[in-house]
Design a protein around this motif. Structure first.
Motif, short mmCIF file in Angstrom:
data_model
loop_
_atom_site.label_atom_id
_atom_site.label_comp_id
_atom_site.label_asym_id
_atom_site.label_seq_id
_atom_site.Cartn_x
_atom_site.Cartn_y
_atom_site.Cartn_z
N LEU A 108 16.51 52.70 58.00
CA LEU A 108 15.99 51.45 57.43
C LEU A 108 16.28 51.37 55.94
O LEU A 108 16.50 50.28 55.39
N TRP A 109 16.25 52.49 55.24
CA TRP A 109 16.51 52.51 53.81
C TRP A 109 18.00 52.40 53.52
O TRP A 109 18.41 51.84 52.51
N VAL A 110 18.84 52.97 54.40
CA VAL A 110 20.28 53.07 54.14
C VAL A 110 21.06 51.91 54.76
O VAL A 110 22.15 51.58 54.29
N ALA A 111 20.52 51.27 55.79
CA ALA A 111 21.24 50.23 56.52
C ALA A 111 21.78 49.11 55.63
O ALA A 111 22.95 48.73 55.77
N PRO A 112 21.00 48.55 54.71
CA PRO A 112 21.55 47.47 53.88
C PRO A 112 22.76 47.92 53.06
O PRO A 112 23.74 47.19 52.93
N LEU A 113 22.69 49.13 52.53
CA LEU A 113 23.82 49.66 51.77
C LEU A 113 25.03 49.86 52.67
O LEU A 113 26.17 49.52 52.28
N LEU A 114 24.82 50.38 53.86
CA LEU A 114 25.92 50.57 54.81
C LEU A 114 26.58 49.25 55.17
O LEU A 114 27.81 49.17 55.26
N VAL A 115 25.79 48.22 55.38
CA VAL A 115 26.33 46.91 55.73
C VAL A 115 27.20 46.38 54.58
O VAL A 115 28.30 45.86 54.81
N LEU A 116 26.74 46.53 53.35
CA LEU A 116 27.54 46.08 52.21
C LEU A 116 28.84 46.85 52.08
O LEU A 116 29.91 46.26 51.85
N VAL A 117 28.79 48.16 52.23
CA VAL A 117 30.00 48.99 52.12
C VAL A 117 30.97 48.66 53.24
O VAL A 117 32.18 48.48 52.99
N LEU A 118 30.49 48.55 54.47
CA LEU A 118 31.37 48.22 55.60
C LEU A 118 31.97 46.82 55.43
O LEU A 118 33.14 46.61 55.76
N GLY A 119 31.19 45.89 54.94
CA GLY A 119 31.71 44.54 54.70
C GLY A 119 32.81 44.54 53.64
O GLY A 119 33.85 43.88 53.80
N ALA A 120 32.59 45.27 52.55
CA ALA A 120 33.60 45.35 51.49
C ALA A 120 34.86 46.03 52.00
O ALA A 120 35.99 45.57 51.70
N LEU A 121 34.73 47.09 52.77
CA LEU A 121 35.91 47.76 53.33
C LEU A 121 36.66 46.85 54.30
O LEU A 121 37.90 46.83 54.29
N SER A 122 35.95 46.11 55.10
CA SER A 122 36.59 45.17 56.03
C SER A 122 37.39 44.11 55.28
O SER A 122 38.51 43.78 55.66
N LEU A 123 36.81 43.56 54.22
CA LEU A 123 37.52 42.56 53.43
C LEU A 123 38.77 43.15 52.78
O LEU A 123 39.82 42.51 52.73
N LEU A 124 38.66 44.37 52.29
CA LEU A 124 39.79 45.04 51.66
C LEU A 124 40.92 45.27 52.67
O LEU A 124 42.08 44.97 52.38
N VAL A 125 40.60 45.76 53.84
CA VAL A 125 41.60 45.99 54.88
C VAL A 125 42.23 44.67 55.30
O VAL A 125 43.45 44.57 55.44
N PHE A 126 41.42 43.64 55.49
CA PHE A 126 41.94 42.33 55.87
C PHE A 126 42.90 41.78 54.82
O PHE A 126 43.97 41.27 55.14
#
Length: 165
Positions: A108-126
Motif C-alpha cells: 500500500l505504501w509502495v504501490a503509488p510509486l511503482l505505478v509512477l515508475v512503471l508509467g514513466a518506463l512505458s512512456l519511455l519505451v513507447f
C-alpha cells in the motif's frame, strides 16, 4: 470534582473545545500522568464509527468504550506500546490513525510509486520505439530524387498552388 474542573478548563482553552465534548468527565483518570498518557494514546486511535476522527475527538458510543478500554489497560499497568498492540490485536491495524510500516501493508505504501515508475518506463519505451520506427528506413533513390526536385522548386510556386485551392 477535579474531573469536571479539567473538562471546564479544556473547554475554555482555544482549540480544545472538541476534545472536551468527546471525553466525558466520568472518563478522566484521577492520576494526571495516566490521563495524559490516555489522551496521547486516544489521539492515535481511529474511531471505528467515524473513521476520520480519533477516539479522543469522537462522541460515538464506541469511541467512549475504546477510551475506557485504553484507561483500563493503563490502570492495569500496561505501557503505551502494550495498549496500542492490544488495540491492534483486538481491532486490526485499521484502528491506528497512522498505520505502521510493515510487510503486510508495504504494498500500500509502495504501490503509488511503482505505478509512477512503471508509467514513466512505458512512456519511455513507447517513445523510443516510435522514434526508431519513424527514422529507421533510409530514402529510396526515387524518394531522394523527388526530395531534390521539391527543394529546387521556387518558393513562390508553392504559394500560387495554395491560393488556387
Amino acid at each position: 470534582m477535579a474531573a469536571s474542573a479539567l473538562g471546564l478548563s479544556l473547554a475554555g482553552a482555544p482549540g480544545a473545545a472538541s476534545v472536551a465534548l468527546a471525553v466525558q468527565a466520568d472518563e478522566v483518570l484521577k492520576d494526571p500522568a495516566l490521563e495524559k498518557r490516555a489522551r496521547e494514546i486516544s489521539g492515535e486511535l481511529r474511531c471505528l464509527v467515524c473513521q476520520n476522527q480519533s477516539i479522543d475527538d469522537s462522541d460515538a458510543p464506541l469511541a467512549r468504550d475504546l477510551r475506557l478500554l485504553v484507561r483500563e489497560r493503563l490502570q492495569a499497568g500496561d505501557s503505551n506500546g502494550q495498549v496500542m498492540d492490544y488495540m491492534v490485536q483486538r481491532y486490526g491495524e485499521f484502528v491506528l490513525l497512522r498505520p505502521r510500516m510493515s510487510l503486510q501493508n508495504a504494498l500500500l505504501w509502495v504501490a503509488p510509486l511503482l505505478v509512477l515508475v512503471l508509467g514513466a518506463l512505458s512512456l519511455l519505451v513507447f517513445a523510443r520505439r516510435r522514434n526508431e520506427a519513424a527514422g529507421a528506413q533510409p530514402l529510396s533513390a526515387e524518394e531522394e530524387a523527388q526530395l531534390k526536385q521539391l527543394l529546387k522548386e521556387e518558393p513562390g510556386r508553392h504559394a500560387s498552388r495554395r491560393s488556387a485551392h
